[in-house]
Design a protein around this motif. Structure first.
Motif, PDB file in Angstrom:
ATOM      1  N   LEU A  39       0.834  -1.208   0.000  1.00 47.73           N
ATOM      2  CA  LEU A  39       0.000   0.000   0.000  1.00 47.73           C
ATOM      3  C   LEU A  39       0.869   1.259   0.000  1.00 47.73           C
ATOM      4  N   LEU A  40       1.922   1.236   0.781  1.00 52.56           N
ATOM      5  CA  LEU A  40       2.832   2.383   0.837  1.00 52.56           C
ATOM      6  C   LEU A  40       3.470   2.618  -0.539  1.00 52.56           C
ATOM      7  N   THR A  41       3.928   1.549  -1.154  1.00 53.77           N
ATOM      8  CA  THR A  41       4.557   1.656  -2.471  1.00 53.77           C
ATOM      9  C   THR A  41       3.552   2.133  -3.514  1.00 53.77           C
ATOM     10  N   ARG A  42       2.353   1.550  -3.460  1.00 53.42           N
ATOM     11  CA  ARG A  42       1.319   1.903  -4.439  1.00 53.42           C
ATOM     12  C   ARG A  42       0.932   3.385  -4.341  1.00 53.42           C
ATOM     13  N   ALA A  43       0.952   3.921  -3.130  1.00 52.25           N
ATOM     14  CA  ALA A  43       0.587   5.330  -2.952  1.00 52.25           C
ATOM     15  C   ALA A  43       1.443   6.228  -3.844  1.00 52.25           C
ATOM     16  N   PHE A  44       2.735   6.032  -3.807  1.00 53.29           N
ATOM     17  CA  PHE A  44       3.629   6.890  -4.601  1.00 53.29           C
ATOM     18  C   PHE A  44       3.482   6.601  -6.099  1.00 53.29           C
TER      19      PHE A  44
END
Lengths: 300, 300
Positions: B120-125
């Motif tokens: 989720l953190l990676t997808r945000a960026f």
């Protein structure tokens, strides 16, 4: 063509060049000390620095200044490092040793290790954005491409997805396709991001981007096959970790599925195909050629 | 000025608007099913959607189309969600319940929960980069600013740093300054990112950016004070989690350090200051005013 001796100096020189750029990228005001120490511990724990090296090699191959690739290279190493910290956690692979040193959670505790991983992952994207904002030779559009590329290859469709498949595969008998899915994503995707990111920064043509991607797919699988072979034949001292552990855990590997001789043949094929991709793009006379050999011939 | 009744419909309408945009942002080819389900479970588990709401409210306040803020708003909610998944882990706060439902690791196991958070953190960026690449009304330079802002506020200097300080503080007697450091970063920084990101997207003036930042600092602290008050006076059913747990754990909170009456007075002051910041920027007649009241008056 770079000779073997010259390539060894090349590796030493480029590793030093990259290593001295890592720590400054972590230094920021207001980071709790323990968190900073934990991030630094793993980021500076050594390693081949292969992903950063690929970025710089692409820039060189396309006659662009390597300085332009540093921020992206550093960000890749941060992401690689966070993935190792999280993979080593008790809930994941539960490893005590990494590169001959205690794993992050063994030194700093699990909570700090999780947060250090999160912080390195976050910093990677922020650092790309911040660093290229100040450079006139990298457009904002290129910076956005770098971030999209890295996000795609590092996340659920890439590295994290590969790690998930790897964990789920531990309790199953995998076939070769499933094993390749895991390694293509878990290991290969971040190498591909390094190469394609280098391509964006060097303003590579579409054909060159395709060749770099194909090269990345090949060396990614080759890297993993060699890892599996080293787990059978390697030297624990050199590797900084135990050998024979895959067989003990009955883990699906290339040697276990194909046998050792067939695995080595597949490895050679992949390296040859990686070099063919370079030749198609007219960049075979660059460090990318010996870097492909290095992926196969390394002993750690 | 938006009245209380109108504001309730505003919240309902905007929550629905945001919620229907969350899931499409997760849908990608090639994500292992269990990983996708775990990401979806927590992203769609409800919540106030305050961070996305702030982005949209800034755009409205500055007479810009809210559609422009959606991708950034969705990314913020992904980051907020990942932080909850990781905070709930056994090695961190070890919570079994979140918003009245079993926490992510209780449903999917720890390894998947860690990876779902990472993804989720990676997808945000990646999502910010991908989504704005295709929009003509948001420049690449603005996209880079959004990513730098979000990275700074979400990482070691922001939210993750706050969480680290919070964990380290559990074994200490904290004073009010230390408590404010924790909350300013753990909760406040992501709210500030929402507001400043909205400001970038709305091409806010420097003065307006400063006002939005001040508003964010105030509502961030106010949010946490109200959280602490609800842990004393709230209704467990409404909250979807236990009350009285802070006192049981002898956790430093605003009520424990200042007393309940003084905490409420401080809360009122902060809301008044948040509104004063809006007035300075000439945007007091926007949803940002009742949103400040909502931070104080919510019962969950």
């Amino acid at each position: 063509m770079i000779g073997v001796h010259t390539f060894e100096s090349y590796l030493v020189e480029k590793t030093a060049y990259i290593e001295q750029r890592l720590l400054p990228a972590l230094e920021q005001q207001g980071v709790p000390e323990n968190l900073y120490e934990s991030m630094k511990y793993s980021l500076m724990a050594g390693g081949k620095r292969l992903r950063p090296m690929l970025v710089l090699a692409v820039l060189e191959a396309l006659d662009k200044p390597i300085e332009r690739g540093v921020a992206f290279a550093v960000a890749l190493e941060m992401i690689h490092t966070y993935s190792l910290i999280h993979d080593d956690l008790p809930a994941m692979d539960d490893d005590d040793l990494r590169r001959g040193k205690p794993t992050n959670h063994k030194v700093f505790g699990e909570a700090t290790a999780i947060l250090a991983g999160d912080a390195l992952l976050t910093r990677a994207f922020a650092y790309i954005a911040e660093a290229y904002m100040d450079r006139t030779d990298v457009s904002a559009a290129t910076t956005v491409n770098l971030i999209a590329e890295l996000g795609k290859r590092a996340g659920a469709t890439g590295m994290v997805g590969g790690q998930m498949a790897d964990i789920e595969g531990e309790s199953k008998r995998l076939n070769l396709d499933q094993l390749e899915f895991i390694h293509r994503h878990k290991t290969g995707d971040l190498l591909i991001a390094a190469l394609r990111g280098g391509g964006y920064l060097a303003e590579a043509s579409e054909g060159q981007m395709e060749a770099l991607t194909r090269y990345g797919v090949c060396i990614g699988l080759a890297f993993q096959i060699q890892d599996d072979i080293l787990n059978v034949e390697g030297d624990a001292q050199e590797l900084g970790k135990a050998v024979g552990s895959d067989a003990d855990r009955e883990k699906a590997t290339y040697p276990s599925l194909l046998g050792l001789a067939e695995s080595k043949a597949r490895l050679d094929e992949l390296i040859a195909e990686a070099k063919a991709a370079l030749a198609d793009a007219g960049i075979e006379n660059s460090a990318l050629s010996p870097l492909a050999d290095y992926v196969r011939d390394r002993n750690k």
